[in-house]
Design a protein around this motif. Structure first.
Motif, PDB file in Angstrom:
ATOM      1  N   ARG A  87       0.849  -1.194   0.000  1.00  0.00           N
ATOM      2  CA  ARG A  87       0.000   0.000   0.000  1.00  0.00           C
ATOM      3  C   ARG A  87       0.884   1.244   0.000  1.00  0.00           C
ATOM      4  NH1 ARG A  87      -2.163  -3.704   3.644  1.00  0.00           N
ATOM      5  NH2 ARG A  87      -4.223  -4.528   3.069  1.00  0.00           N
ATOM      6  N   ASP A  88       1.882   1.233  -0.865  1.00  0.00           N
ATOM      7  CA  ASP A  88       2.851   2.331  -0.947  1.00  0.00           C
ATOM      8  C   ASP A  88       3.548   2.558   0.387  1.00  0.00           C
ATOM      9  OD1 ASP A  88       2.311   2.861  -3.660  1.00  0.00           O
ATOM     10  OD2 ASP A  88       0.554   4.056  -3.106  1.00  0.00           O
ATOM     11  N   ASP A  89       3.897   1.462   1.057  1.00  0.00           N
ATOM     12  CA  ASP A  89       4.540   1.542   2.372  1.00  0.00           C
ATOM     13  C   ASP A  89       5.846   2.323   2.299  1.00  0.00           C
ATOM     14  OD1 ASP A  89       3.059  -0.814   4.148  1.00  0.00           O
ATOM     15  OD2 ASP A  89       3.080  -1.207   1.994  1.00  0.00           O
ATOM     16  N   ALA A  90       6.068   3.139   3.315  1.00  0.00           N
ATOM     17  CA  ALA A  90       7.283   3.941   3.431  1.00  0.00           C
ATOM     18  C   ALA A  90       7.991   3.598   4.742  1.00  0.00           C
ATOM     19  CB  ALA A  90       6.940   5.426   3.403  1.00  0.00           C
ATOM     20  N   PRO A  91       9.313   3.834   4.822  1.00  0.00           N
ATOM     21  CA  PRO A  91      10.055   3.482   6.032  1.00  0.00           C
ATOM     22  C   PRO A  91       9.473   4.071   7.308  1.00  0.00           C
ATOM     23  CG  PRO A  91      11.574   3.993   4.262  1.00  0.00           C
ATOM     24  CD  PRO A  91      10.208   4.314   3.746  1.00  0.00           C
ATOM     25  N   ALA A  92       8.943   5.289   7.247  1.00  0.00           N
ATOM     26  CA  ALA A  92       8.412   5.930   8.450  1.00  0.00           C
ATOM     27  C   ALA A  92       7.229   5.177   9.043  1.00  0.00           C
ATOM     28  CB  ALA A  92       8.006   7.366   8.138  1.00  0.00           C
ATOM     29  N   GLN A  93       6.530   4.398   8.220  1.00  0.00           N
ATOM     30  CA  GLN A  93       5.383   3.635   8.706  1.00  0.00           C
ATOM     31  C   GLN A  93       5.799   2.402   9.503  1.00  0.00           C
ATOM     32  OE1 GLN A  93       3.777   4.008   4.366  1.00  0.00           O
ATOM     33  NE2 GLN A  93       2.082   3.280   5.603  1.00  0.00           N
ATOM     34  N   TRP A  94       7.053   2.019   9.396  1.00  0.00           N
ATOM     35  CA  TRP A  94       7.534   0.793  10.036  1.00  0.00           C
ATOM     36  C   TRP A  94       8.829   1.097  10.798  1.00  0.00           C
ATOM     37  CZ3 TRP A  94       4.220  -3.181   9.811  1.00  0.00           C
ATOM     38  CH2 TRP A  94       3.279  -3.196   8.772  1.00  0.00           C
ATOM     39  N   PRO A  95       8.739   1.848  11.889  1.00  0.00           N
ATOM     40  CA  PRO A  95       9.959   2.271  12.593  1.00  0.00           C
ATOM     41  C   PRO A  95      10.740   1.125  13.227  1.00  0.00           C
ATOM     42  CG  PRO A  95       7.992   2.845  13.851  1.00  0.00           C
ATOM     43  CD  PRO A  95       7.510   2.403  12.501  1.00  0.00           C
ATOM     44  N   ASP A  96      10.078  -0.007  13.476  1.00  0.00           N
ATOM     45  CA  ASP A  96      10.753  -1.134  14.127  1.00  0.00           C
ATOM     46  C   ASP A  96      11.194  -2.223  13.150  1.00  0.00           C
ATOM     47  OD1 ASP A  96      10.363   0.059  16.653  1.00  0.00           O
ATOM     48  OD2 ASP A  96       8.323  -0.765  16.748  1.00  0.00           O
ATOM     49  N   HIS A  97      10.980  -1.988  11.855  1.00  0.00           N
ATOM     50  CA  HIS A  97      11.348  -2.969  10.834  1.00  0.00           C
ATOM     51  C   HIS A  97      12.044  -2.263   9.671  1.00  0.00           C
ATOM     52  CE1 HIS A  97       8.129  -5.033  13.008  1.00  0.00           C
ATOM     53  NE2 HIS A  97       8.503  -6.178  12.435  1.00  0.00           N
ATOM     54  N   ARG A  98      12.727  -3.044   8.849  1.00  0.00           N
ATOM     55  CA  ARG A  98      13.227  -2.540   7.575  1.00  0.00           C
ATOM     56  C   ARG A  98      12.344  -3.077   6.462  1.00  0.00           C
ATOM     57  NH1 ARG A  98      19.395  -2.281   6.137  1.00  0.00           N
ATOM     58  NH2 ARG A  98      18.566  -0.520   4.957  1.00  0.00           N
ATOM     59  N   LEU A  99      12.072  -2.242   5.497  1.00  0.00           N
ATOM     60  CA  LEU A  99      11.324  -2.674   4.328  1.00  0.00           C
ATOM     61  C   LEU A  99      12.268  -3.391   3.363  1.00  0.00           C
ATOM     62  CD1 LEU A  99       9.160   0.495   3.576  1.00  0.00           C
ATOM     63  CD2 LEU A  99       8.406  -1.635   4.626  1.00  0.00           C
ATOM     64  N   LEU A 100      11.842  -4.565   2.899  1.00  0.00           N
ATOM     65  CA  LEU A 100      12.595  -5.290   1.883  1.00  0.00           C
ATOM     66  C   LEU A 100      11.676  -5.470   0.676  1.00  0.00           C
ATOM     67  CD1 LEU A 100      14.984  -8.318   2.372  1.00  0.00           C
ATOM     68  CD2 LEU A 100      13.698  -7.954   0.273  1.00  0.00           C
ATOM     69  N   HIS A 101      11.976  -4.745  -0.405  1.00  0.00           N
ATOM     70  CA  HIS A 101      11.190  -4.820  -1.629  1.00  0.00           C
ATOM     71  C   HIS A 101      11.740  -5.928  -2.522  1.00  0.00           C
ATOM     72  CE1 HIS A 101       9.017  -1.180  -0.623  1.00  0.00           C
ATOM     73  NE2 HIS A 101      10.156  -0.550  -0.407  1.00  0.00           N
ATOM     74  N   THR A 102      10.849  -6.530  -3.294  1.00  0.00           N
ATOM     75  CA  THR A 102      11.247  -7.674  -4.110  1.00  0.00           C
ATOM     76  C   THR A 102      10.856  -7.524  -5.583  1.00  0.00           C
ATOM     77  OG1 THR A 102       9.174  -8.757  -3.452  1.00  0.00           O
ATOM     78  CG2 THR A 102      11.182  -9.328  -2.211  1.00  0.00           C
ATOM     79  N   GLY A 103      10.384  -6.323  -5.969  1.00  0.00           N
ATOM     80  CA  GLY A 103       9.962  -6.122  -7.350  1.00  0.00           C
ATOM     81  C   GLY A 103      10.270  -4.724  -7.840  1.00  0.00           C
ATOM     82  N   TYR A 104       9.423  -4.223  -8.718  1.00  0.00           N
ATOM     83  CA  TYR A 104       9.619  -2.911  -9.335  1.00  0.00           C
ATOM     84  C   TYR A 104       9.685  -1.816  -8.270  1.00  0.00           C
ATOM     85  CZ  TYR A 104       8.624   1.327 -11.977  1.00  0.00           C
ATOM     86  OH  TYR A 104       8.687   2.591 -12.506  1.00  0.00           O
ATOM     87  N   LEU A 105      10.639  -0.900  -8.438  1.00  0.00           N
ATOM     88  CA  LEU A 105      10.798   0.225  -7.523  1.00  0.00           C
ATOM     89  C   LEU A 105      10.378   1.521  -8.211  1.00  0.00           C
ATOM     90  CD1 LEU A 105      14.289  -0.517  -5.904  1.00  0.00           C
ATOM     91  CD2 LEU A 105      12.039  -0.897  -4.880  1.00  0.00           C
TER      92      LEU A 105
END
Length: 363
Positions: free
Chosen positions: A258-276
């Motif tokens: 849902r267009d997740d951004a780093p600020a939405q997940w302060p306790d995790h790192r986002l790991l993307h697996t497709g188109y950026l």
């Protein structure tokens, strides 16, 4: 019998999918892609004149432009893909695997190996026109059906000449699992097979895991389909994921993107697996997110194998950059079969290409 191809969008770059096939006095639109980046205009639908539209699958760059089409235009898709249509949009069913007549043209569909409800399309005109939409040979869950022969092959080349195996991708992702991670993924695509893999990894390594309710619902929908629409032997693995409760405050989280951004997940790192998107490219460059591909498109060697299997004399690589270096690589691989002009016509005896567009088909 002549066939005219007009690639309205999706040639020369990663962009919305929209291809018109004109034959027997009819014009069929293959996919109606929306913008990959919010706010980008959709120009391919301007002054569009077609008799029907066929949708390969429900990802935004293939279905997101449906709202731009006349409400009365006949639209064909599979029942699962229809769930992503605008509210109250009328549609007609495509088989998940089978044959149907559309405007007097025989259309064959098969599983494309990419997403829930997704299919490839084959038009029985002239020597055959094959359109892969997005496709993959490597899915653990989604089969890829062998298509009929086709002289014209409009193929998913999203990965360009990249050719790493899925196993290599999985190994690279696994090296990050010992930190809190969020995986934002398309909920009807790689999300489902990643759910199986992450469940197995969490069990093996004693990690906590939570899976988005939307992804769980799509796994249940896949399990409800006839077993021939899944890879053999996957029922137990799917059932195991559905039976597993989510862990509170999980270290690993698989979520519908849902267009997740780093600020939405302060306790995790986002790991993307497709188109950026450009924004996510900037986040990656700044070290704010991680990226490692999970294969959901045709690798270069698989595209070549598909073109060979089809017996295609004209191969159009779609959804990929065709600047000097990539174009040179495709020429080496495909030779005279490579076609990178947006407009061309063929019949059983000859082929003609328009001079319009940025690229020319090598002779």
């Amino acid at each position: 019998m002549s066939v005219h191809i007009n690639v309205l969008s999706g040639l020369g770059d990663k962009g919305p999918a929209a291809v018109v096939v004109e034959t027997q006095g009819k014009r069929l639109l293959l996919d109606a892609g929306g913008a990959l980046h919010p706010g980008d205009p959709i120009t391919w639908a301007n002054d569009l004149d077609v008799d029907a539209v066929l949708i390969s699958h429900d990802h935004i760059d293939h279905i997101g432009g449906v709202a731009q089409l006349p409400a009365e235009l006949p639209l064909y898709c599979t029942p699962l893909v229809a769930k992503a249509l605008p509210k109250n949009r009328q549609w007609r069913p495509l088989p998940e695997r089978g044959t149907i007549e559309v405007e007097g043209i025989t259309v064959t569909t098969g599983q494309a190996g990419h997403s829930l409800g997704g299919v490839w399309l084959h038009l029985a005109v002239a020597e055959g026109v094959f359109y892969s939409g997005d496709a993959c040979f490597e899915s653990r869950l989604f089969p890829f059906d062998t298509p009929p022969p086709a002289g014209i092959a409009l193929l998913d080349a999203s990965y360009g000449v990249y050719d790493q195996s899925q196993q290599g991708c999985i190994h690279a992702i696994s090296e990050h699992l010992m930190q809190p991670l969020v995986f934002p993924v398309p909920a009807t695509g790689r999300a489902l097979e990643m759910a199986l893999w992450l469940t197995e990894e969490a069990k093996a390594w004693g990690l906590t895991l939570a899976i988005d309710a939307v992804i769980r619902a799509n796994l249940a929908a896949l399990l409800a389909l006839p077993d021939t629409l899944r890879r053999p032997g996957t029922e137990a693995a799917i059932a195991s994921v559905l039976a597993r409760p989510d862990d509170t405050n999980a270290a690993l989280m698989l979520v519908s993107d849902r267009d997740d951004a780093p600020a939405q997940w302060p306790d995790h790192r986002l790991l993307h697996t497709g188109y950026l998107t450009p924004e996510r490219c900037a986040q990656l460059a700044a070290g704010d997110v991680l990226w490692q591909r999970w294969n959901v498109h045709l690798r270069a060697s698989h595209l070549m194998a598909l073109a060979d299997q089809l017996g295609a004399s004209h191969v159009v690589p779609l959804f990929t950059h065709l600047t000097d270096q990539p174009l040179s690589e495709w020429r080496k691989r495909l030779g005279k079969r490579l076609c990178t002009t947006p407009h061309f016509s063929t019949d059983a005896r000859s082929t003609t290409f328009s001079t319009l567009g940025s690229f020319a088909c090598p002779q």
